[in-house]
Design a protein around this motif. Structure first.
Motif, PDB file in Angstrom:
ATOM      1  N   ILE A 111     -32.498   8.283  -8.198  1.00  0.00           N
ATOM      2  CA  ILE A 111     -32.937   8.326  -6.803  1.00  0.00           C
ATOM      3  C   ILE A 111     -33.382   6.938  -6.365  1.00  0.00           C
ATOM      4  O   ILE A 111     -33.742   6.087  -7.176  1.00  0.00           O
ATOM      5  CB  ILE A 111     -34.051   9.361  -6.588  1.00  0.00           C
ATOM      6  N   GLY A 112     -33.335   6.735  -5.060  1.00  0.00           N
ATOM      7  CA  GLY A 112     -33.695   5.431  -4.502  1.00  0.00           C
ATOM      8  C   GLY A 112     -35.089   4.990  -4.909  1.00  0.00           C
ATOM      9  O   GLY A 112     -35.334   3.818  -5.188  1.00  0.00           O
ATOM     10  N   GLU A 113     -36.017   5.952  -4.968  1.00  0.00           N
ATOM     11  CA  GLU A 113     -37.382   5.588  -5.338  1.00  0.00           C
ATOM     12  C   GLU A 113     -37.439   4.946  -6.713  1.00  0.00           C
ATOM     13  O   GLU A 113     -38.270   4.068  -6.966  1.00  0.00           O
ATOM     14  CB  GLU A 113     -38.290   6.827  -5.353  1.00  0.00           C
ATOM     15  N   GLN A 114     -36.603   5.422  -7.619  1.00  0.00           N
ATOM     16  CA  GLN A 114     -36.614   4.844  -8.963  1.00  0.00           C
ATOM     17  C   GLN A 114     -36.217   3.369  -8.908  1.00  0.00           C
ATOM     18  O   GLN A 114     -36.893   2.507  -9.472  1.00  0.00           O
ATOM     19  CB  GLN A 114     -35.671   5.608  -9.896  1.00  0.00           C
ATOM     20  N   ILE A 117     -31.447   9.563   2.851  1.00  0.00           N
ATOM     21  CA  ILE A 117     -32.400  10.569   3.319  1.00  0.00           C
ATOM     22  C   ILE A 117     -32.804  11.467   2.156  1.00  0.00           C
ATOM     23  O   ILE A 117     -33.989  11.678   1.904  1.00  0.00           O
ATOM     24  CB  ILE A 117     -31.797  11.428   4.454  1.00  0.00           C
ATOM     25  N   GLU A 118     -31.821  11.975   1.432  1.00  0.00           N
ATOM     26  CA  GLU A 118     -32.116  12.907   0.343  1.00  0.00           C
ATOM     27  C   GLU A 118     -32.322  12.205  -0.998  1.00  0.00           C
ATOM     28  O   GLU A 118     -32.916  12.765  -1.896  1.00  0.00           O
ATOM     29  CB  GLU A 118     -30.989  13.924   0.184  1.00  0.00           C
ATOM     30  N   PHE A 172     -43.100   7.040   4.552  1.00  0.00           N
ATOM     31  CA  PHE A 172     -42.935   5.724   3.929  1.00  0.00           C
ATOM     32  C   PHE A 172     -42.163   5.834   2.616  1.00  0.00           C
ATOM     33  O   PHE A 172     -41.443   4.908   2.237  1.00  0.00           O
ATOM     34  CB  PHE A 172     -44.298   5.038   3.740  1.00  0.00           C
ATOM     35  N   GLY A 173     -42.289   6.976   1.948  1.00  0.00           N
ATOM     36  CA  GLY A 173     -41.453   7.215   0.773  1.00  0.00           C
ATOM     37  C   GLY A 173     -39.970   7.265   1.168  1.00  0.00           C
ATOM     38  O   GLY A 173     -39.108   6.739   0.466  1.00  0.00           O
ATOM     39  N   LEU A 174     -39.705   7.869   2.319  1.00  0.00           N
ATOM     40  CA  LEU A 174     -38.329   7.898   2.831  1.00  0.00           C
ATOM     41  C   LEU A 174     -37.841   6.482   3.126  1.00  0.00           C
ATOM     42  O   LEU A 174     -36.672   6.144   2.877  1.00  0.00           O
ATOM     43  CB  LEU A 174     -38.293   8.750   4.106  1.00  0.00           C
ATOM     44  N   TRP A 199     -34.571   1.577   2.288  1.00  0.00           N
ATOM     45  CA  TRP A 199     -34.511   0.168   1.870  1.00  0.00           C
ATOM     46  C   TRP A 199     -33.487   0.007   0.753  1.00  0.00           C
ATOM     47  O   TRP A 199     -32.675  -0.921   0.759  1.00  0.00           O
ATOM     48  CB  TRP A 199     -35.893  -0.294   1.384  1.00  0.00           C
ATOM     49  N   ASN A 200     -33.526   0.945  -0.173  1.00  0.00           N
ATOM     50  CA  ASN A 200     -32.611   0.892  -1.315  1.00  0.00           C
ATOM     51  C   ASN A 200     -31.150   0.999  -0.882  1.00  0.00           C
ATOM     52  O   ASN A 200     -30.255   0.526  -1.571  1.00  0.00           O
ATOM     53  CB  ASN A 200     -32.963   2.009  -2.295  1.00  0.00           C
TER      54      ASN A 200
END
Lengths: 204, 204
Positions: A66-69, A202-203, B40-42, B47-48
């Motif tokens: 996921i992007g957060e990673q 988004i997801e 902000f997590g989104l 950003w990624n």
């Protein structure tokens, strides 16, 4: 968001400063979106404070990145390079099992989840991180792969000053009981209901 | 989080790809925590993906700098330096007014909010950003500083492929009606109820 004025005057013998800095158990649950996203948003704040962050992701395929990673690991690398923020370690617990439980070898997945939790317990005992994100940890608990009483006892007796965030649907009531902050994310309206699939950015 | 299978087969004449990439209006509302944090997590995910991100923060004191701002602006600078991710612009709309409405010169604040919204409208018309985070934008709407019908019309007719996230309590039903995704963050348990004040790294 309000700046946070307490609604009652607690009679717990703690100073305001002690109470303010009490380590928290936070639960993001419910059928809506934002549970994990808010947890990773919280990790942003933690990074900015220079905290040591450990993410323990309990579901999704191992190849599902996921992007957060990517971003949180990039922030962790930035910490290594420049000293800004704090370190970040991202751990995928289990190996490719998904919350839909479509996998074949359930025993392996149960064992992997149990080992994942054992590792978190070791780290809590060592006070390894300042913030633990146990992403989608409610599922292995729900399926009996991790013992909820063990989780409750471990969290209640954890040493030092370690914040723990748990995300996932159908959280066990015993976890709610010991949590300091519980938010239920309720889905009011969702594009999947209108026949739309998830989309990049988004997801994930 | 599931990978997102649609529950119904829509009869809208769009291909799956067109539908998947439809730009979204997302609302995070409710009395609980996580509305802004999830937004902000989104933005992390966006950003990624290399998206251009515009944050428009409609409340909190101008001197109130939240951790997300520092980190997202740092990510924007990283984009400038290395080309990673996307650009980030963080705008504080208004000047030091707070949602508690304790300020003296309400007219000034109303004018500042109206001008903030006018700027967002200009940018939407120019297709300036890929993702707009209108943080705590429900309040100026609620107070009549920004006209909700104008917001609804502007969002419905925005050109191109621009995602818009709105956060805040007490969202106007007309905004819910046109939103693609609405999540209600409900507070189940909150440490403020137990006499604890907000703490650094968790609340900001």
């Amino acid at each position: 968001m309000p700046k946070g004025q307490p609604l009652v005057d607690p009679q717990d013998g703690l100073t305001t400063r002690q109470r303010r800095n009490r380590p928290l158990v936070i639960v993001n649950t419910g059928d809506g979106k934002g549970k994990s996203t808010a947890a990773f948003g919280l990790a942003l704040r933690a990074w900015n404070q220079g905290w040591d962050i450990g993410v323990f992701q309990f579901v999704k395929s191992a190849k599902w990145r996921i992007g957060e990673q990517t971003v949180l690991e990039r922030l962790g690398a930035l910490h290594e390079e420049t000293g800004e923020g704090g370190p970040v370690e991202w751990n995928k617990m289990g190996f490719g099992w998904s919350w839909t439980r479509k996998s074949e070898s359930e025993d392996d997945h149960a064992a992997a989840a149990a080992e994942g939790w054992a590792e978190i317990k070791r780290r809590l005992a060592q006070e390894r991180h300042d913030l633990y994100v146990l992403d989608e940890f409610t599922y292995p608990i729900q399926w009996g792969w991790v013992d909820v009483d063990d989780v409750v006892t471990t969290l209640l007796t954890r040493p030092g000053h370690q914040h723990v965030v748990v995300t996932g649907r159908r959280v066990d009531p015993r976890l709610v009981e010991i949590a300091d902050l519980v938010t239920d994310m309720h889905q009011v309206k969702h594009p999947f209901e209108q026949g739309q699939k998830g989309q990049r950015g988004i997801e994930w």
